[in-house]
Design a protein around this motif. Structure first.
Motif, short mmCIF file in Angstrom:
data_model
loop_
_atom_site.label_atom_id
_atom_site.label_comp_id
_atom_site.label_asym_id
_atom_site.label_seq_id
_atom_site.Cartn_x
_atom_site.Cartn_y
_atom_site.Cartn_z
N SER A 1 0.81 -1.22 0.00
CA SER A 1 0.00 0.00 0.00
C SER A 1 0.84 1.27 0.00
O SER A 1 0.36 2.33 -0.38
CB SER A 1 -0.94 0.02 1.21
OG SER A 1 -0.20 -0.02 2.42
N ASP A 2 2.08 1.16 0.42
CA ASP A 2 2.95 2.33 0.51
C ASP A 2 4.35 1.91 0.07
O ASP A 2 4.63 0.71 -0.12
CB ASP A 2 2.97 2.86 1.95
CG ASP A 2 3.46 4.30 2.05
OD1 ASP A 2 3.78 4.89 1.00
OD2 ASP A 2 3.55 4.81 3.18
N VAL A 3 5.25 2.90 -0.07
CA VAL A 3 6.61 2.61 -0.51
C VAL A 3 7.61 3.43 0.30
O VAL A 3 7.29 4.49 0.83
CB VAL A 3 6.82 2.92 -2.02
CG1 VAL A 3 5.89 2.08 -2.88
CG2 VAL A 3 6.67 4.40 -2.33
N HIS A 4 8.81 2.92 0.35
CA HIS A 4 9.97 3.66 0.83
C HIS A 4 10.95 3.71 -0.34
O HIS A 4 11.45 2.66 -0.77
CB HIS A 4 10.60 2.95 2.03
CG HIS A 4 11.89 3.58 2.48
ND1 HIS A 4 11.94 4.66 3.32
CD2 HIS A 4 13.19 3.28 2.19
CE1 HIS A 4 13.20 4.99 3.54
NE2 HIS A 4 13.98 4.17 2.86
N VAL A 5 11.19 4.89 -0.87
CA VAL A 5 12.08 5.04 -2.02
C VAL A 5 13.52 5.12 -1.53
O VAL A 5 13.88 5.99 -0.73
CB VAL A 5 11.73 6.29 -2.85
CG1 VAL A 5 12.73 6.48 -3.98
CG2 VAL A 5 10.31 6.18 -3.39
N LEU A 6 14.34 4.19 -2.01
CA LEU A 6 15.76 4.19 -1.64
C LEU A 6 16.53 5.25 -2.42
O LEU A 6 17.45 5.86 -1.89
CB LEU A 6 16.37 2.81 -1.91
CG LEU A 6 15.84 1.67 -1.04
CD1 LEU A 6 16.33 0.33 -1.56
CD2 LEU A 6 16.26 1.86 0.41
N GLY A 7 16.17 5.44 -3.70
CA GLY A 7 16.86 6.45 -4.50
C GLY A 7 16.55 6.30 -5.97
O GLY A 7 15.79 5.40 -6.39
N PHE A 8 17.16 7.16 -6.76
CA PHE A 8 16.94 7.21 -8.20
C PHE A 8 18.25 6.90 -8.92
O PHE A 8 19.34 7.24 -8.44
CB PHE A 8 16.42 8.59 -8.61
CG PHE A 8 15.19 8.99 -7.86
CD1 PHE A 8 13.95 8.48 -8.20
CD2 PHE A 8 15.28 9.86 -6.77
CE1 PHE A 8 12.80 8.83 -7.49
CE2 PHE A 8 14.15 10.22 -6.06
CZ PHE A 8 12.91 9.70 -6.42
N ASN A 9 18.13 6.26 -10.07
CA ASN A 9 19.29 5.75 -10.79
C ASN A 9 19.26 6.16 -12.25
O ASN A 9 18.18 6.19 -12.86
CB ASN A 9 19.33 4.22 -10.71
CG ASN A 9 18.90 3.70 -9.35
OD1 ASN A 9 19.57 3.93 -8.36
ND2 ASN A 9 17.75 3.03 -9.30
N ALA A 10 20.43 6.45 -12.80
CA ALA A 10 20.58 6.63 -14.24
C ALA A 10 20.95 5.28 -14.84
O ALA A 10 21.90 4.64 -14.39
CB ALA A 10 21.67 7.66 -14.54
N LEU A 11 20.18 4.85 -15.83
CA LEU A 11 20.39 3.54 -16.43
C LEU A 11 21.25 3.65 -17.67
O LEU A 11 21.21 4.64 -18.40
CB LEU A 11 19.04 2.91 -16.79
CG LEU A 11 18.01 2.80 -15.66
CD1 LEU A 11 16.77 2.08 -16.15
CD2 LEU A 11 18.60 2.09 -14.45
N SER A 12 22.02 2.61 -17.92
CA SER A 12 22.86 2.53 -19.11
C SER A 12 22.27 1.49 -20.05
O SER A 12 22.06 0.33 -19.66
CB SER A 12 24.29 2.14 -18.72
OG SER A 12 25.08 1.88 -19.86
N VAL A 13 21.95 1.91 -21.28
CA VAL A 13 21.45 0.98 -22.30
C VAL A 13 22.29 1.16 -23.56
O VAL A 13 22.75 2.25 -23.87
CB VAL A 13 19.95 1.20 -22.61
CG1 VAL A 13 19.10 0.91 -21.39
CG2 VAL A 13 19.70 2.62 -23.09
#
Length: 383
Positions: A191-203
């Motif tokens: 029902s809820d979240v704890h965001v650890l962080g944001f990431n830049a992805l490599s493709v």
């Protein structure tokens, strides 16, 4: 000591995290890399390495054997499904009937990976995403063909699309969006979240596949309003689709615009970029608590940590890993998913993973790119 089974195409990150958190680990994956087996008390193969595909019969046989041990009194909590299982809800269901599945339930995985249900929810809530359709567009220019059951970007194609892959129920078409591919790594409790962080992805492009996932760098800063919006989207998805445990949300970021691409309803590769503060539950403990007790880490400001990066190294040519090459790999700084001597790799097979850390995403990306090239050149000199 409680035993936790972790299963994936590559289970190394989960196995190391679980061992760090005090679990006895049984690892089920395709590769049986040196560091995976080092972290686990047992390794069970569940597919051929070159296939990059999980063998359902092997998975069920392994889980059945663990279930029998549990019935005999062994302290086996259950199993965690990682990469490769997001497109196998039927297998998740069968596996959960044998041994408790600690993660997003099979029925929820089926719903969140159903493109009609997922993008229908986003549209109904007016959440930003690139346009999607379920029949081939009249003009293919600017459209991508995707498989909602795929992983790692290997399923994404530009036209001309393979004729034999035309109309499965999980195939859809999505308008290509400019910007930077990113993800949010989070823990959900249904029902809820704890965001650890944001990431830049490599493709990168591999032949006819233009967007193969090759790595990630994080945590990277995101403008506060964008971060709030992405976290709100993750929270809405967790509640609507009953997501549990470690997950990730993939999205495009183009200036102040974002476009949701998909949810990975299982522990993502980016989990290896994050470290919990001293005294706090580790990532696998946090995953288990969120799944079994609906407990999330406290909503406190993120603790300071270096920016971390991981880069999958793919073979540029066919190579047989002899003893000398295996020793050179084992001594390489920051290497993970370490193959053993005697393994053979074809062109574009994953060889190993490089890691690096630094004070900025640009620095980490440079370290990874340079390290990849030096490593591949080093292997080629041993040919």
């Amino acid at each position: 000591m409680q035993t936790l089974a972790v299963a994936a195409i590559s289970a190394r990150a989960m196995a190391e995290a679980a061992a760090h958190d005090g679990f006895d680990v049984v690892a089920l994956d395709l590769f049986g890399d040196v560091d995976t087996r080092r972290a686990a008390s047992r390794w069970l193969p569940i597919g051929a390495p070159a296939s990059l595909h999980i063998d359902a019969a092997r998975v069920l046989a392994a889980l059945r054997a663990l279930a029998q041990e549990r019935e005999s009194g062994a302290p086996i909590m259950g199993w965690v499904a990682g990469s490769g299982f997001e497109g196998e809800p039927g297998l998740l269901e069968e596996g959960a009937a044998l041994l408790p599945l600690i993660g997003t339930a099979a029925a929820a995985v089926r719903r969140v990976r159903d493109p009609a249900a997922f993008f229908g929810f986003l549209a109904a809530r007016q959440l930003p995403h690139p346009p999607v359709r379920f029949e081939p567009p009249e003009s293919a220019e600017g459209w991508l063909q995707k498989d909602a059951h795929g992983c790692g970007g290997w399923h994404v194609r530009r036209a001309p699309w393979p004729a034999e892959e035309r109309h499965p129920a999980h195939r859809y078409y999505q308008r290509e969006m400019p910007g930077l591919p990113m993800s949010a790594t989070f823990i959900a409790n249904g029902s809820d979240v704890h965001v650890l962080g944001f990431n830049a992805l490599s493709v990168r492009r591999f032949g006819a596949r233009p967007f193969v996932f090759c790595g990630a760098v994080g945590p990277v800063p995101l403008a506060p309003e964008l971060a709030r919006r992405v976290a709100a989207i993750a929270r809405a998805l967790a509640a609507a689709f009953e997501l549990r445990g470690l997950c990730s949300l993939d999205f495009m970021c183009d200036g102040e615009a974002i476009g949701v691409l998909e949810v990975n309803p299982r522990p993502p590769a980016s989990m290896s970029l994050y470290h919990r503060p001293a005294g706090a539950p580790g990532l696998m403990q946090a995953h288990v608590r969120a799944c079994l007790d609906a407990e999330l880490p406290p909503a406190t400001p993120g603790h300071a940590q270096d920016i971390e990066g991981m880069e999958i190294v793919f073979a540029r040519r066919a190579v047989q890993l002899d003893a000398a090459a295996a020793r050179r790999l084992a001594a390489w700084p920051g290497i993970r998913d370490l193959p053993d001597a005697g393994q053979r790799f074809d062109i574009d097979d994953p060889l190993c993973t490089l890691t690096a850390s630094g004070s900025s995403a640009a620095q980490v990306r440079t370290l990874l790119n340079d390290g990849r090239e030096r490593l591949l050149q080093s292997l080629e000199t041993l040919a």
